[in-house]
Design an enzyme around this catalytic site. Structure first.
Site, PDB file in Angstrom:
ATOM      1  N   HIS A 120      -3.521   7.168   1.928  1.00  0.00           N
ATOM      2  CA  HIS A 120      -3.902   5.839   1.455  1.00  0.00           C
ATOM      3  C   HIS A 120      -5.287   5.474   2.005  1.00  0.00           C
ATOM      4  O   HIS A 120      -5.560   5.666   3.195  1.00  0.00           O
ATOM      5  CB  HIS A 120      -2.851   4.827   1.923  1.00  0.00           C
ATOM      6  CG  HIS A 120      -3.248   3.418   1.678  1.00  0.00           C
ATOM      7  ND1 HIS A 120      -3.589   2.954   0.430  1.00  0.00           N
ATOM      8  CD2 HIS A 120      -3.376   2.357   2.520  1.00  0.00           C
ATOM      9  CE1 HIS A 120      -3.906   1.669   0.527  1.00  0.00           C
ATOM     10  NE2 HIS A 120      -3.792   1.289   1.776  1.00  0.00           N
ATOM     11  N   CYS A 155       0.814  -1.225   0.000  1.00  0.00           N
ATOM     12  CA  CYS A 155       0.000   0.000   0.000  1.00  0.00           C
ATOM     13  C   CYS A 155       0.842   1.268   0.000  1.00  0.00           C
ATOM     14  O   CYS A 155       0.328   2.352  -0.280  1.00  0.00           O
ATOM     15  CB  CYS A 155      -0.949  -0.001   1.183  1.00  0.00           C
ATOM     16  SG  CYS A 155      -2.098  -1.369   1.085  1.00  0.00           S
ATOM     17  N   ASN A 206     -10.124  -0.149  -0.911  1.00  0.00           N
ATOM     18  CA  ASN A 206      -8.657  -0.099  -0.835  1.00  0.00           C
ATOM     19  C   ASN A 206      -8.072  -0.725  -2.106  1.00  0.00           C
ATOM     20  O   ASN A 206      -8.100  -1.941  -2.265  1.00  0.00           O
ATOM     21  CB  ASN A 206      -8.228  -0.870   0.423  1.00  0.00           C
ATOM     22  CG  ASN A 206      -6.723  -0.892   0.618  1.00  0.00           C
ATOM     23  OD1 ASN A 206      -5.954  -0.491  -0.250  1.00  0.00           O
ATOM     24  ND2 ASN A 206      -6.301  -1.384   1.768  1.00  0.00           N
TER      25      ASN A 206
HETATM   26  O1  UT7 Z   1      -4.095  -1.247   3.218  1.00  0.00           O
HETATM   27  C1  UT7 Z   1      -3.151  -2.046   3.828  1.00  0.00           C
HETATM   28  C2  UT7 Z   1      -3.217  -2.001   5.288  1.00  0.00           C
HETATM   29  N1  UT7 Z   1      -4.475  -2.498   5.770  1.00  0.00           N
HETATM   30  C3  UT7 Z   1      -5.182  -1.791   6.620  1.00  0.00           C
HETATM   31  O2  UT7 Z   1      -4.813  -0.680   6.943  1.00  0.00           O
HETATM   32  C4  UT7 Z   1      -6.401  -2.434   7.218  1.00  0.00           C
HETATM   33  C5  UT7 Z   1      -6.410  -2.235   8.704  1.00  0.00           C
HETATM   34  N2  UT7 Z   1      -7.458  -2.969   9.381  1.00  0.00           N
HETATM   35  C6  UT7 Z   1      -8.761  -2.642   9.265  1.00  0.00           C
HETATM   36  O3  UT7 Z   1      -9.124  -1.762   8.524  1.00  0.00           O
HETATM   37  C7  UT7 Z   1      -9.747  -3.368  10.143  1.00  0.00           C
HETATM   38  O4  UT7 Z   1      -9.020  -4.148  11.050  1.00  0.00           O
HETATM   39  C8  UT7 Z   1     -10.754  -4.266   9.375  1.00  0.00           C
HETATM   40  C9  UT7 Z   1     -11.755  -3.408   8.633  1.00  0.00           C
HETATM   41  C10 UT7 Z   1     -10.030  -5.179   8.398  1.00  0.00           C
HETATM   42  C11 UT7 Z   1     -11.532  -5.115  10.385  1.00  0.00           C
HETATM   43  O5  UT7 Z   1     -12.151  -4.255  11.336  1.00  0.00           O
HETATM   44  P1  UT7 Z   1     -11.957  -4.478  12.919  1.00  0.00           P
HETATM   45  O6  UT7 Z   1     -12.774  -3.476  13.570  1.00  0.00           O
HETATM   46  O7  UT7 Z   1     -10.491  -4.487  13.206  1.00  0.00           O
HETATM   47  O8  UT7 Z   1     -12.573  -5.897  13.112  1.00  0.00           O
HETATM   48  P2  UT7 Z   1     -11.954  -7.229  13.771  1.00  0.00           P
HETATM   49  O9  UT7 Z   1     -11.182  -7.982  12.728  1.00  0.00           O
HETATM   50  O10 UT7 Z   1     -11.269  -6.915  15.067  1.00  0.00           O
HETATM   51  O11 UT7 Z   1     -13.263  -7.982  14.104  1.00  0.00           O
HETATM   52  C12 UT7 Z   1     -14.239  -7.482  15.046  1.00  0.00           C
HETATM   53  C13 UT7 Z   1     -15.475  -8.336  14.983  1.00  0.00           C
HETATM   54  C14 UT7 Z   1     -15.182  -9.821  15.050  1.00  0.00           C
HETATM   55  O12 UT7 Z   1     -16.230 -10.438  15.720  1.00  0.00           O
HETATM   56  P3  UT7 Z   1     -16.081 -10.891  17.266  1.00  0.00           P
HETATM   57  O13 UT7 Z   1     -14.905 -11.803  17.289  1.00  0.00           O
HETATM   58  O14 UT7 Z   1     -15.844  -9.601  17.999  1.00  0.00           O
HETATM   59  O15 UT7 Z   1     -17.378 -11.520  17.558  1.00  0.00           O
HETATM   60  C15 UT7 Z   1     -15.218 -10.238  13.610  1.00  0.00           C
HETATM   61  O16 UT7 Z   1     -15.534 -11.597  13.442  1.00  0.00           O
HETATM   62  O17 UT7 Z   1     -16.135  -8.120  13.736  1.00  0.00           O
HETATM   63  C16 UT7 Z   1     -16.304  -9.347  13.054  1.00  0.00           C
HETATM   64  N3  UT7 Z   1     -16.182  -9.126  11.622  1.00  0.00           N
HETATM   65  C17 UT7 Z   1     -17.229  -8.858  10.835  1.00  0.00           C
HETATM   66  N4  UT7 Z   1     -18.536  -8.743  11.077  1.00  0.00           N
HETATM   67  C18 UT7 Z   1     -19.336  -8.441  10.039  1.00  0.00           C
HETATM   68  C19 UT7 Z   1     -15.056  -9.120  10.882  1.00  0.00           C
HETATM   69  N5  UT7 Z   1     -15.351  -8.847   9.612  1.00  0.00           N
HETATM   70  C20 UT7 Z   1     -16.699  -8.695   9.555  1.00  0.00           C
HETATM   71  C21 UT7 Z   1     -17.578  -8.388   8.507  1.00  0.00           C
HETATM   72  N6  UT7 Z   1     -18.886  -8.263   8.796  1.00  0.00           N
HETATM   73  N7  UT7 Z   1     -17.168  -8.199   7.242  1.00  0.00           N
END
Ligand code: UT7
Length: 332
Positions: free
Chosen positions: A257, A117, A287
């Site tokens: 980004h 990225c 992204n």
């Molecule tokens: O561009 C290159 C660099 N990349 C980035 O900068 C990305 C950085 N990371 C992010 O943007 C975020 O971490 C994500 C958008 C990828 C994920 O968001 P998050 O708030 O960090 O979610 P998480 O992975 O910590 O998951 C939180 C909860 C989990 O459920 P539990 O375990 O709390 O019950 C996940 O299973 O959200 C759940 N979850 C979803 N729920 C509905 C994860 N993905 C989804 C989804 N829809 N698509």
């Protein structure tokens, strides 16, 4: 600081595939919903390049062709073309070689640059050195990724953020006080365990086993990457501002980004920048990895005025991250 020869962006071109993958369609593919995606990331839809045999070069060629047309540039005058991508058409030859040949850049040498990225920031800095040294006069820098080719559409935490697209800029020398002023670029390979593609390289070549284990897809520990991104993108942006004695009032726009709206907001906050000075199109394209920053230039070209101070910032796989301070060089 004004350098004797400055490298300035003198035009921008882009290409986005027609197909829109909406949050509503993602709801039919994985267990998710529009509200979760939008509130957690700021994304409503992304573009996807469909069709057999369509690689990243297909989008990049169209972006560069638009750039050449807009800037009235003869492709035979291009000295160098750099393509930042993590989704090359093939491991080799370089996608840049394919682009250069298709656009008729017969004199240019060309190569790919892989910094995920942050690829566009790395490539822009690299390309500008060839101009500042006096070696070259026309350098094309492309950021292009077909992320849909390495995304696992059963992994709901990852598939919702990525899309496909390409952007390209033309760098030329200028004696005016505009162009690329400074860059803070970093990398830390110990972050590779949080965002990577396990197989397909020399360490783990493709096999039936790697395919069945879904190892040819990007794996991301989202929460860990989020934490590093928020801290480091902001730190790099603030560092380049301080080094150049810039306060928030001096800055026209943050061009960050587009990985997650919340990361961009946190970066703006660290810079004391109000949100009306933050360019954003994540809602429409998601992204697109190396393409996000040139796509912002392209989308908001009319709002950018000659002499505007811009801070570019990115964070991504590697880890790689950084920021660039540049003065916009033209009115469109
Ligand atoms: O561009 C290159 C660099 N990349 C980035 O900068 C990305 C950085 N990371 C992010 O943007 C975020 O971490 C994500 C958008 C990828 C994920 O968001 P998050 O708030 O960090 O979610 P998480 O992975 O910590 O998951 C939180 C909860 C989990 O459920 P539990 O375990 O709390 O019950 C996940 O299973 O959200 C759940 N979850 C979803 N729920 C509905 C994860 N993905 C989804 C989804 N829809 N698509």
């Amino acid at each position: 600081m004004k350098k004797p020869i400055q490298a300035a962006i003198m035009g921008v071109g882009a290409y986005l595939p027609d197909y829109r993958l909406t949050n509503a369609e993602l709801e039919t593919i994985v267990e998710t919903n529009d509200e979760w995606i939008y509130t957690r990331t700021g994304i409503k839809e992304r573009r996807i390049l469909k069709g057999e045999g369509q690689g990243t070069s297909v989008m990049a060629i169209k972006a560069v062709q638009e750039l050449l047309k807009k800037t009235n540039t003869d492709p035979a005058d291009i000295d160098l073309l750099i393509c930042a991508t993590v989704t090359p058409d093939m491991v080799f030859p370089a996608t840049a070689n394919i682009i250069a040949s298709e656009i008729g850049a017969t004199k240019a040498f060309s190569y790919d640059l892989m910094a995920a990225c942050s690829g566009f920031l790395y490539a822009l800095t690299t390309g500008s050195q060839f101009i500042e040294s006096g070696m070259y006069k026309k350098v094309v820098v492309v950021g292009a990724d077909k992320m849909s080719s390495i995304i696992d559409y059963t992994d709901r935490a990852t598939c919702i953020i990525f899309g496909d697209g390409a952007g390209a800029v033309l760098l030329e020398p200028t004696a005016e006080d505009v162009g690329i002023k400074d860059a803070v670029l970093r990398s830390d390979g110990s972050g590779s365990k949080f965002l990577y593609m396990p197989a397909g390289g020399s360490r783990r070549p493709p096999s039936v086993e790697t395919v069945l284990a879904r190892e040819h897809f990007a794996k991301q520990e989202g929460a860990a990457v989020f934490k590093f991104a928020v801290t480091n993108m902001a730190k790099a942006a603030v560092e380049v501002m301080e080094r150049n004695q810039l306060s928030a009032e001096d800055i026209a726009f943050l061009v960050a980004h587009q990985a997650n709206k919340r990361i961009i907001e946190a970066t703006a906050n660290s810079m004391n920048l109000p949100m009306d000075k933050v360019l954003m199109n994540i809602e429409r394209y998601g992204n697109t990895t190396a393409a996000t920053i040139p796509l912002l230039f392209w989308d908001f070209e009319k709002d950018l005025k000659k002499g505007d101070n811009l801070i570019l910032a990115a964070f991504g796989g590697g880890f790689t991250w950084g920021s660039i301070y540049l003065k916009w060089a033209y009115n469109s």
